[in-house]
Design a protein around this motif. Structure first.
Motif, PDB file in Angstrom:
ATOM      1  N   PHE A 134       0.873  -1.180   0.000  1.00 18.12           N
ATOM      2  CA  PHE A 134       0.000   0.000   0.000  1.00 18.12           C
ATOM      3  C   PHE A 134       0.910   1.230   0.000  1.00 18.12           C
ATOM      4  CE2 PHE A 134       0.807  -1.015   4.395  1.00 18.12           C
ATOM      5  CZ  PHE A 134       0.918   0.199   5.058  1.00 18.12           C
ATOM      6  N   GLY A 135       0.516   2.229  -0.799  1.00 17.60           N
ATOM      7  CA  GLY A 135       1.367   3.408  -0.919  1.00 17.60           C
ATOM      8  C   GLY A 135       2.767   2.991  -1.361  1.00 17.60           C
ATOM      9  N   ASP A 136       3.770   3.533  -0.669  1.00 17.63           N
ATOM     10  CA  ASP A 136       5.152   3.148  -0.977  1.00 17.63           C
ATOM     11  C   ASP A 136       5.680   2.144   0.043  1.00 17.63           C
ATOM     12  OD1 ASP A 136       5.233   4.774   1.214  1.00 17.63           O
ATOM     13  OD2 ASP A 136       6.882   6.040   0.513  1.00 17.63           O
ATOM     14  N   MET A 137       4.737   1.433   0.688  1.00 21.09           N
ATOM     15  CA  MET A 137       5.109   0.502   1.754  1.00 21.09           C
ATOM     16  C   MET A 137       4.764  -0.939   1.416  1.00 21.09           C
ATOM     17  SD  MET A 137       4.014   2.704   5.092  1.00 21.09           S
ATOM     18  CE  MET A 137       2.937   3.792   4.180  1.00 21.09           C
ATOM     19  N   LEU A 146       7.327  -4.031   8.319  1.00 16.22           N
ATOM     20  CA  LEU A 146       6.865  -3.069   7.352  1.00 16.22           C
ATOM     21  C   LEU A 146       8.118  -2.526   6.675  1.00 16.22           C
ATOM     22  CD1 LEU A 146       4.043  -1.711   6.743  1.00 16.22           C
ATOM     23  CD2 LEU A 146       4.771   0.121   8.279  1.00 16.22           C
ATOM     24  N   VAL A 147       8.103  -2.433   5.362  1.00 16.44           N
ATOM     25  CA  VAL A 147       9.240  -1.825   4.658  1.00 16.44           C
ATOM     26  C   VAL A 147       8.766  -0.494   4.084  1.00 16.44           C
ATOM     27  CG1 VAL A 147      10.921  -2.053   2.789  1.00 16.44           C
ATOM     28  CG2 VAL A 147      10.255  -4.068   4.112  1.00 16.44           C
ATOM     29  N   LYS A 148       9.396   0.589   4.558  1.00 14.23           N
ATOM     30  CA  LYS A 148       9.020   1.942   4.152  1.00 14.23           C
ATOM     31  C   LYS A 148      10.281   2.686   3.724  1.00 14.23           C
ATOM     32  CE  LYS A 148       6.467   5.995   5.804  1.00 14.23           C
ATOM     33  NZ  LYS A 148       5.838   6.636   6.987  1.00 14.23           N
ATOM     34  N   ASP A 149      10.279   3.209   2.512  1.00 16.54           N
ATOM     35  CA  ASP A 149      11.458   3.903   1.971  1.00 16.54           C
ATOM     36  C   ASP A 149      12.708   3.037   2.084  1.00 16.54           C
ATOM     37  OD1 ASP A 149       9.870   6.160   1.483  1.00 16.54           O
ATOM     38  OD2 ASP A 149      10.215   6.933   3.505  1.00 16.54           O
ATOM     39  N   LYS A 205       4.036   4.619  12.679  1.00 12.12           N
ATOM     40  CA  LYS A 205       4.916   3.799  11.839  1.00 12.12           C
ATOM     41  C   LYS A 205       4.555   3.855  10.353  1.00 12.12           C
ATOM     42  CE  LYS A 205       6.135   0.639  15.578  1.00 12.12           C
ATOM     43  NZ  LYS A 205       6.217  -0.754  16.071  1.00 12.12           N
ATOM     44  N   ILE A 206       3.280   4.108  10.050  1.00 11.42           N
ATOM     45  CA  ILE A 206       2.878   4.061   8.635  1.00 11.42           C
ATOM     46  C   ILE A 206       2.533   5.417   8.028  1.00 11.42           C
ATOM     47  CG2 ILE A 206       2.007   1.694   8.863  1.00 11.42           C
ATOM     48  CD1 ILE A 206      -0.836   2.819   8.757  1.00 11.42           C
ATOM     49  N   GLU A 207       2.213   6.397   8.854  1.00 15.01           N
ATOM     50  CA  GLU A 207       1.760   7.686   8.326  1.00 15.01           C
ATOM     51  C   GLU A 207       2.900   8.700   8.244  1.00 15.01           C
ATOM     52  OE1 GLU A 207      -1.189   8.131   7.163  1.00 15.01           O
ATOM     53  OE2 GLU A 207      -2.482   6.651   8.130  1.00 15.01           O
ATOM     54  N   ASP A 208       2.886   9.521   7.191  1.00 14.93           N
ATOM     55  CA  ASP A 208       3.848  10.624   7.100  1.00 14.93           C
ATOM     56  C   ASP A 208       3.505  11.677   8.150  1.00 14.93           C
ATOM     57  OD1 ASP A 208       5.307   9.489   5.017  1.00 14.93           O
ATOM     58  OD2 ASP A 208       3.949  10.319   3.505  1.00 14.93           O
ATOM     59  N   ALA A 228      -6.294   2.672   1.177  1.00 14.34           N
ATOM     60  CA  ALA A 228      -5.000   2.236   0.651  1.00 14.34           C
ATOM     61  C   ALA A 228      -4.493   3.070  -0.525  1.00 14.34           C
ATOM     62  CB  ALA A 228      -5.067   0.772   0.236  1.00 14.34           C
ATOM     63  N   GLU A 229      -5.379   3.896  -1.129  1.00 12.23           N
ATOM     64  CA  GLU A 229      -4.934   4.665  -2.296  1.00 12.23           C
ATOM     65  C   GLU A 229      -3.884   5.691  -1.903  1.00 12.23           C
ATOM     66  OE1 GLU A 229      -8.359   4.494  -1.681  1.00 12.23           O
ATOM     67  OE2 GLU A 229      -8.655   2.797  -3.025  1.00 12.23           O
TER      68      GLU A 229
END
Length: 229
Positions: A134-137, A146-149, A205-208, A228-229
């Motif tokens: 979802f998103g860039d994660m 969770l993999v983010k950036d 952890k998931i939100e900017d 999820a968009e």
């Protein structure tokens, strides 16, 4: 399918161990059992069961110690911790001990079987790890990550369950009561404030910007919705 799955029951309460073993045998699983912490580790390493049901409190050696030791010795199969109180789950940091999931005692036997079937489906459906994007994660539920950036973020068992349920129900409004039932189970004695606290941690952890969440949105007076968009 399930007849090829071997489950180890590590529980010092003989009555409970018998009941669980009897039910799981009836469901077609191969069952091995042990009631002592010291002996459990050797049994698991020798027998290499697909799933371990491991009691949190054991004579000889605690469940957390066994789990840590098993992971250090290369045991990578599913370990489900059996704990007496829902609150104790906060003490079971998945990435600290290597626990895959948990079930709260006293548990409904049908709930336990459903949990195991879910794990078996994972084992049978793929040898590779499932990934939810979802998103860039990327959410990798089997390793609570969770993999983010490009960076790996560890999730607790509860955060992992919450996020997985939202990702299975994208854009649906989920009532707080439904989410609590899914995350903590039938014998939950937690309150909505505890749930909200875990939501806050997950947002960080998931939100900017956790204060104005894009993904994990609050539906006032009802619960939450994951966009999820």
């Amino acid at each position: 399918m399930s007849k090829e799955i071997k489950i180890a029951i590590i529980e010092d309460d003989e009555n409970l161990r018998f009941l669980v073993a009897h039910r799981l045998s009836g469901e077609g699983y191969q069952v091995i059992e042990c009631g002592n912490g010291e002996e459990a580790e050797a049994l698991i390493l020798n027998e290499q069961p697909d799933i371990v049901l491991l009691d949190w409190m054991l004579p000889g050696k605690q469940g957390s110690e066994i789990c840590t030791s098993l992971r250090e010795k290369g045991f990578e199969k599913i370990i489900i911790m059996m704990t007496a109180k829902a609150q104790d789950v906060d003490k079971i940091d998945a990435y600290q001990f290597g626990v895959s999931d948990y079930v709260t005692k006293p548990f409904n036997m049908d709930v336990l079987v459903a949990l195991l079937e879910n794990k078996v489906n994972f084992i049978v459906s793929s040898n590779k790890t499932d990934v939810n994007k979802f998103g860039d994660m990327e959410h990798i539920p089997n390793i609570h990550s969770l993999v983010k950036d490009g960076k790996k973020i560890e999730l607790t068992i509860l955060e992992n369950r919450i996020l997985l349920y939202f990702l299975q129900n994208v854009n649906k409004v989920i009532k707080r009561e439904e989410l609590m039932m899914v995350v903590w189970g039938y014998n939950s004695d937690v309150n909505t404030r505890t749930l909200d606290m875990h939501i806050v941690r997950l947002r960080k952890k998931i939100e900017d910007n956790p204060d104005t969440p894009h993904y994990l949105q609050t539906v006032r007076g009802i619960g939450y919705r994951f966009v999820a968009e």
